[in-house]
Design a protein around this motif. Sequence first.
Motif, PDB file in Angstrom:
ATOM      1  N   HIS A  91       2.969   4.764 -12.851  1.00 59.47           N
ATOM      2  CA  HIS A  91       3.945   4.917 -11.593  1.00 59.47           C
ATOM      3  C   HIS A  91       3.167   3.991 -10.280  1.00 59.47           C
ATOM      4  O   HIS A  91       4.232   3.402  -9.710  1.00 59.47           O
ATOM      5  N   PHE A  92       1.998   4.168 -10.347  1.00 53.35           N
ATOM      6  CA  PHE A  92       1.564   3.338  -9.140  1.00 53.35           C
ATOM      7  C   PHE A  92       1.793   1.920  -9.395  1.00 53.35           C
ATOM      8  O   PHE A  92       2.078   0.957  -8.336  1.00 53.35           O
ATOM      9  N   LEU A  93       1.571   1.334 -10.576  1.00 52.95           N
ATOM     10  CA  LEU A  93       1.597  -0.076 -11.061  1.00 52.95           C
ATOM     11  C   LEU A  93       3.184  -0.562 -11.006  1.00 52.95           C
ATOM     12  O   LEU A  93       3.160  -1.626 -10.278  1.00 52.95           O
ATOM     13  N   VAL A  94       3.844   0.395 -11.344  1.00 50.76           N
ATOM     14  CA  VAL A  94       5.595   0.196 -11.198  1.00 50.76           C
ATOM     15  C   VAL A  94       5.912  -0.004  -9.802  1.00 50.76           C
ATOM     16  O   VAL A  94       6.578  -0.979  -9.375  1.00 50.76           O
ATOM     17  N   ALA A  95       5.379   0.953  -8.957  1.00 46.80           N
ATOM     18  CA  ALA A  95       5.845   0.839  -7.580  1.00 46.80           C
ATOM     19  C   ALA A  95       5.415  -0.310  -6.722  1.00 46.80           C
ATOM     20  O   ALA A  95       5.995  -1.019  -6.264  1.00 46.80           O
ATOM     21  N   VAL A 109       0.944  -1.116  -0.032  1.00 45.53           N
ATOM     22  CA  VAL A 109      -0.017  -0.010   0.072  1.00 45.53           C
ATOM     23  C   VAL A 109       0.936   1.278  -0.085  1.00 45.53           C
ATOM     24  O   VAL A 109       0.652   2.149  -0.807  1.00 45.53           O
ATOM     25  N   LEU A 110       1.782   1.357   0.817  1.00 43.26           N
ATOM     26  CA  LEU A 110       2.637   2.549   0.961  1.00 43.26           C
ATOM     27  C   LEU A 110       3.418   2.686  -0.456  1.00 43.26           C
ATOM     28  O   LEU A 110       3.704   3.642  -0.867  1.00 43.26           O
ATOM     29  N   ALA A 111       3.962   1.661  -0.912  1.00 38.77           N
ATOM     30  CA  ALA A 111       4.657   1.747  -2.191  1.00 38.77           C
ATOM     31  C   ALA A 111       3.783   2.308  -3.280  1.00 38.77           C
ATOM     32  O   ALA A 111       4.047   3.025  -4.092  1.00 38.77           O
ATOM     33  N   GLY A 112       2.423   1.857  -3.249  1.00 33.68           N
ATOM     34  CA  GLY A 112       1.547   2.410  -4.155  1.00 33.68           C
ATOM     35  C   GLY A 112       1.323   3.864  -4.100  1.00 33.68           C
ATOM     36  O   GLY A 112       1.153   4.599  -5.123  1.00 33.68           O
ATOM     37  N   ILE A 113       1.273   4.308  -2.755  1.00 33.85           N
ATOM     38  CA  ILE A 113       0.953   5.722  -2.575  1.00 33.85           C
ATOM     39  C   ILE A 113       1.840   6.759  -2.890  1.00 33.85           C
ATOM     40  O   ILE A 113       1.920   7.502  -3.663  1.00 33.85           O
ATOM     41  N   LEU A 114       3.413   6.149  -2.609  1.00 34.65           N
ATOM     42  CA  LEU A 114       4.520   6.809  -3.073  1.00 34.65           C
ATOM     43  C   LEU A 114       4.801   6.802  -4.502  1.00 34.65           C
ATOM     44  O   LEU A 114       4.776   7.881  -5.000  1.00 34.65           O
ATOM     45  N   GLY A 115       4.527   5.728  -5.281  1.00 34.34           N
ATOM     46  CA  GLY A 115       4.466   5.580  -6.789  1.00 34.34           C
ATOM     47  C   GLY A 115       3.475   6.690  -7.259  1.00 34.34           C
ATOM     48  O   GLY A 115       3.713   7.296  -8.245  1.00 34.34           O
TER      49      GLY A 115
END
Length: 220
Positions: A36-40, A11-17
Amino acid sequence: MVELELIARLVLAGILGAVVGFEREKRFKEAGLRTHFLVAVGSALAMIVSKYAFYDVVNNSIKLDPSRIAASVISGVGFLGAGTILVQRQSIRGLTTAAGLWSTAGIGLAIGSGMYIVSICGTILVLLGLEALNRLFQPVFAKYQQISIHSRSDTIIPTILDIFSSLQLVVVSYQVKLKANENQTFYIIDFQLKANKAGKDNETIKSLQALQEIDKIKIH
């Protein structure tokens, strides 16, 4: 608790991405918020799998290298970033977006490995690089842009050049293409410009729209 922590990492990776992607989205770039969301998230998931998914087969005779999947992610995102780079005659577009995707993959990998503070700091630095540096050095570096004009006649080119000159826009190069369809023939004139001052887009469009021979204007 372990599963919840791993989900929290995704979840945090998706938010930062998504934060990095939002900056690209508002600039109408090829890779925006969703990409960017998907990549993160994908990078974080790959890192989690690399670190934790093979404990059931690890023993004294079998040893794993968690860094191998992370290295593969970086290489794979490199191909994804290459797809956002467009070469148009004498200009290259998409390099910053490609670098943003690559950085976002790094943020996701760091989150997946549990390096929360480093990931958040990395996101802040990426945003500073995309936003703050652009605004800080905008007065120093000349702004390049490409303008495509659809016109019913090529005799209008000298008038267009005079308009650019009055707006302190230096024409680096231009190219004229003749297009024909069943109903009419028209010209596509591609100008590559170097602006001495920022914020000229609205003035340029207003000045060009006053010319009756012009049917369409597109600023890249």
